[in-house]
Design an enzyme around this catalytic site. Structure first.
Site, PDB file in Angstrom:
ATOM      1  N   CYS A 122      42.439  74.440  -3.499  1.00 57.00           N
ATOM      2  CA  CYS A 122      41.742  73.571  -3.298  1.00 57.00           C
ATOM      3  C   CYS A 122      40.845  72.914  -4.606  1.00 57.00           C
ATOM      4  O   CYS A 122      40.075  74.518  -4.439  1.00 57.00           O
ATOM      5  CB  CYS A 122      41.085  73.617  -1.669  1.00 57.00           C
ATOM      6  N   CYS A 148      38.418  69.278   2.941  1.00 50.76           N
ATOM      7  CA  CYS A 148      37.565  68.188   2.014  1.00 50.76           C
ATOM      8  C   CYS A 148      37.503  66.931   1.912  1.00 50.76           C
ATOM      9  O   CYS A 148      36.502  66.195   1.674  1.00 50.76           O
ATOM     10  CB  CYS A 148      37.396  69.321   0.647  1.00 50.76           C
ATOM     11  N   CYS A 243      23.421  34.593  14.357  1.00 52.11           N
ATOM     12  CA  CYS A 243      22.260  34.587  14.830  1.00 52.11           C
ATOM     13  C   CYS A 243      21.265  33.176  14.970  1.00 52.11           C
ATOM     14  O   CYS A 243      19.913  33.073  15.060  1.00 52.11           O
ATOM     15  CB  CYS A 243      21.048  34.885  14.359  1.00 52.11           C
ATOM     16  N   CYS A 251      19.514  27.617  -2.870  1.00 46.37           N
ATOM     17  CA  CYS A 251      18.431  28.336  -2.562  1.00 46.37           C
ATOM     18  C   CYS A 251      18.027  29.160  -1.602  1.00 46.37           C
ATOM     19  O   CYS A 251      16.742  30.384  -2.023  1.00 46.37           O
ATOM     20  CB  CYS A 251      17.016  27.338  -2.643  1.00 46.37           C
ATOM     21  N   HIS A 259      14.187  19.076   2.608  1.00 45.22           N
ATOM     22  CA  HIS A 259      14.392  20.127   1.701  1.00 45.22           C
ATOM     23  C   HIS A 259      16.087  18.346   1.769  1.00 45.22           C
ATOM     24  O   HIS A 259      16.328  18.329   1.006  1.00 45.22           O
ATOM     25  CB  HIS A 259      15.169  20.549   1.998  1.00 45.22           C
ATOM     26  N   CYS A 264      16.795  21.850  -4.673  1.00 41.35           N
ATOM     27  CA  CYS A 264      16.058  22.939  -4.004  1.00 41.35           C
ATOM     28  C   CYS A 264      14.674  23.307  -4.989  1.00 41.35           C
ATOM     29  O   CYS A 264      13.353  23.379  -4.571  1.00 41.35           O
ATOM     30  CB  CYS A 264      16.624  24.518  -4.697  1.00 41.35           C
ATOM     31  N   CYS A 297      28.630  39.050  -5.513  1.00 38.28           N
ATOM     32  CA  CYS A 297      28.578  38.008  -3.497  1.00 38.28           C
ATOM     33  C   CYS A 297      27.367  38.169  -3.073  1.00 38.28           C
ATOM     34  O   CYS A 297      27.711  37.808  -1.258  1.00 38.28           O
ATOM     35  CB  CYS A 297      29.127  39.767  -2.979  1.00 38.28           C
ATOM     36  N   CYS A 308      13.669  49.139 -14.890  1.00 35.62           N
ATOM     37  CA  CYS A 308      15.412  48.760 -15.743  1.00 35.62           C
ATOM     38  C   CYS A 308      15.808  47.457 -15.269  1.00 35.62           C
ATOM     39  O   CYS A 308      15.743  47.150 -14.224  1.00 35.62           O
ATOM     40  CB  CYS A 308      15.955  49.832 -15.594  1.00 35.62           C
ATOM     41  N   CYS A 316      28.598  45.170  -3.161  1.00 37.42           N
ATOM     42  CA  CYS A 316      29.809  44.864  -4.496  1.00 37.42           C
ATOM     43  C   CYS A 316      30.233  45.827  -5.616  1.00 37.42           C
ATOM     44  O   CYS A 316      30.930  45.624  -5.762  1.00 37.42           O
ATOM     45  CB  CYS A 316      30.571  43.623  -4.089  1.00 37.42           C
TER      46      CYS A 316
END
Length: 496
Positions: A122, A148, A243, A251, A259, A264, A297, A308, A316
């Protein structure tokens, strides 16, 4: 050949070797005869001194019980040849399980090969296991034991992203290719069924399903509960089936009747001008609502960009610029120009992306906003949270640590005139206003910025010597080239 006979043969071989030493009394014919005799002796001794015969001698049968067991395997139909049945019985004497011994004896030509076949290394835990307890990776030559493999894939499925469920040694295959990913996950699903626990396998199938759904252009994440669902592409007003939260499909802001019928951008401007709660929250709300959206996504991160600009979506695994949404690609995978092969991991940013603005002085960005009539804050307009240091920047950002990624408060010292933020996040705030209003930043770009953009587009830089020019003239030439041939190629607003 018994031990005494073998010993006598070795002595005879030594004496023969001495005869082969050339001397004045030895003729060429004698040497040739001695050589032939030595070769014949080696042929006689070689089978009994090879590694294969050494293993076979160790398990050589000493009684008729061995033959009885051999014939029993043949009578039961487990073996088809007498020689292979002998190998199987010898493997059983070496304490291998019957199913493994029979399989190895049928597959291998002799006992030595069968033993090697049944003792595989292994590459993860360095243990030795039968071939039947080893798992081979799907797109490479690496393998490990079943234990493993179970631990590795369980962690990747339960605690990480399935896009990381690749070979633990070489990270193959490259799952950024959708066709490769589809084939790999289909084969991995079959392999994992017999390795990991059933609940882990079901979780893997759910994540593969969610990944497939996210590739649908009509898939949307709920801004309130983070559930995903397929939305009607013709409807701007989305209702989460879990929900019941109502949001804008473009947006992703909570839906309000103001709206309806307007864009937007117009709704955001109305919100800033008329909603007292929105105005009170100020920059804190702005940086939260204008966080990072994955262009692939559509998953939303309520985080600042930080230092950065390279961002990897945890859903994704799409790699993109957090300022403009342009994809980050490795050299040869980017086909914009031949120059891309020299750049390594890179993206082609529009000129008003934060990537080019993050090193600019805030005063330069403020001047550009003022010239275009865009208002900006210089004083804090948010209430400090209880328990937080008022001298530290309160913006949440994603930080890369040695053992992973962590969402944490920035914590850098704030500066006067920067609206209660550190310099980096104040520049981010100003850069966000510039990008959102599509302002022209050509005059702010440095010489290096312009050269990078022109080279990246596959075009030649202007000459400094023909005709001779000053630095300002050289910059003007590059801006002219960029305006005519480059900016239109890269300038594109962040995908919604």
């Amino acid at each position: 050949m018994d031990v005494s006979t073998e010993l006598q043969s070795e002595i005879h071989l030594t004496e023969t070797a001495k005869m082969m030493q050339p001397n004045s009394a030895t003729t060429p014919v004698q040497i040739e005869l001695a050589t032939e005799e030595r070769m014949e002796l080696r042929k006689t001794l070689s089978p009994s001194t090879s590694r294969e015969k050494a293993v076979e001698q160790k398990t050589k049968p000493l009684n008729t019980d061995f033959e009885r067991r051999v014939r029993q395997l043949l009578a039961e139909g487990k073996m088809e040849a007498y020689e292979k049945a002998e190998v199987a019985v010898k493997l059983l004497d070496l304490k291998f399980e019957e199913s493994e011994a029979i399989y190895a004896a049928n597959e291998c030509g002799n006992l030595y090969m069968a033993v090697s076949y049944l003792q595989q290394n292994c590459e993860l835990c360095a243990g030795r296991f039968p071939m039947g307890k080893m798992v081979s990776m799907l797109f490479c030559v690496h393998r490990c034991c079943r234990g493993c493999a179970k631990d590795y894939f369980t962690i990747k499925i339960k605690e990480r992203n399935i896009m990381e469920a690749v070979c633990p040694f070489c990270d193959e295959p490259d799952l950024t290719d959708d066709s490769v990913a589809a084939e790999y996950f289909n084969n991995l699903d079959i392999m994992l069924k017999n390795i990991v626990d059933s609940e882990v396998h079901e979780l893997f199938q759910c994540k593969v399903r969610d990944r497939a759904l996210m590739s649908d252009p009509n898939f949307r994440w709920c801004a309130a509960c983070a559930s995903g669902f397929i939305a009607d592409p013709n409807r701007k007003r989305l209702v989460c089936p879990d929900c019941q939260a109502v949001t804008c499909a473009l947006c992703k802001k909570p839906w309000e009747w103001q709206h309806d019928g307007i864009s937007c951008e117009m709704f955001a401007q109305w919100k800033e001008a008329n909603d007292p709660e929105y105005q009170a929250a100020g920059l804190e709300r702005y940086l939260a609502e204008n966080g990072i959206d994955c262009p692939k996504c559509k998953f939303k991160y309520a985080l600042a960009k930080g230092g950065c600009m390279h961002f990897t979506c945890c859903q994704c695994k799409f790699e993109f610029c957090s300022g403009c949404g342009k994809p980050f690609l490795m050299s040869k995978k980017c086909n914009v120009s031949a120059y891309c092969e020299k750049l390594g991991l890179h993206a082609h940013h529009p000129r008003n992306c934060l990537f080019y603005l993050r090193d600019k002085e805030p005063k330069e960005l403020q001047k550009l906003l003022e010239e275009n009539g865009i208002l900006y804050d210089i004083e804090p307009s948010y209430s400090q949270s209880e328990g937080c240091d008022s001298r530290k920047c309160p913006v949440m950002e994603q930080k890369e640590l040695v053992d992973g990624i962590e969402d944490a408060i920035c914590g850098q010292n704030i500066e006067n005139g920067y609206a209660g933020l550190c310099r980096n996040h104040y520049v981010e705030y100003l850069g966000g206003l510039i990008f959102r209003h599509s302002l022209d930043t050509a005059q702010l770009l440095s010489e290096d910025d312009l050269e990078t953009m022109i080279r990246g587009s596959g075009r030649r830089l202007p000459s400094r010597s023909q005709p001779p020019c000053s630095r300002q003239q050289y910059l003007a030439r590059m801006i002219e080239i960029a305006l005519r041939r480059v900016f239109g190629q890269f300038d594109q607003q962040k995908p919604s």
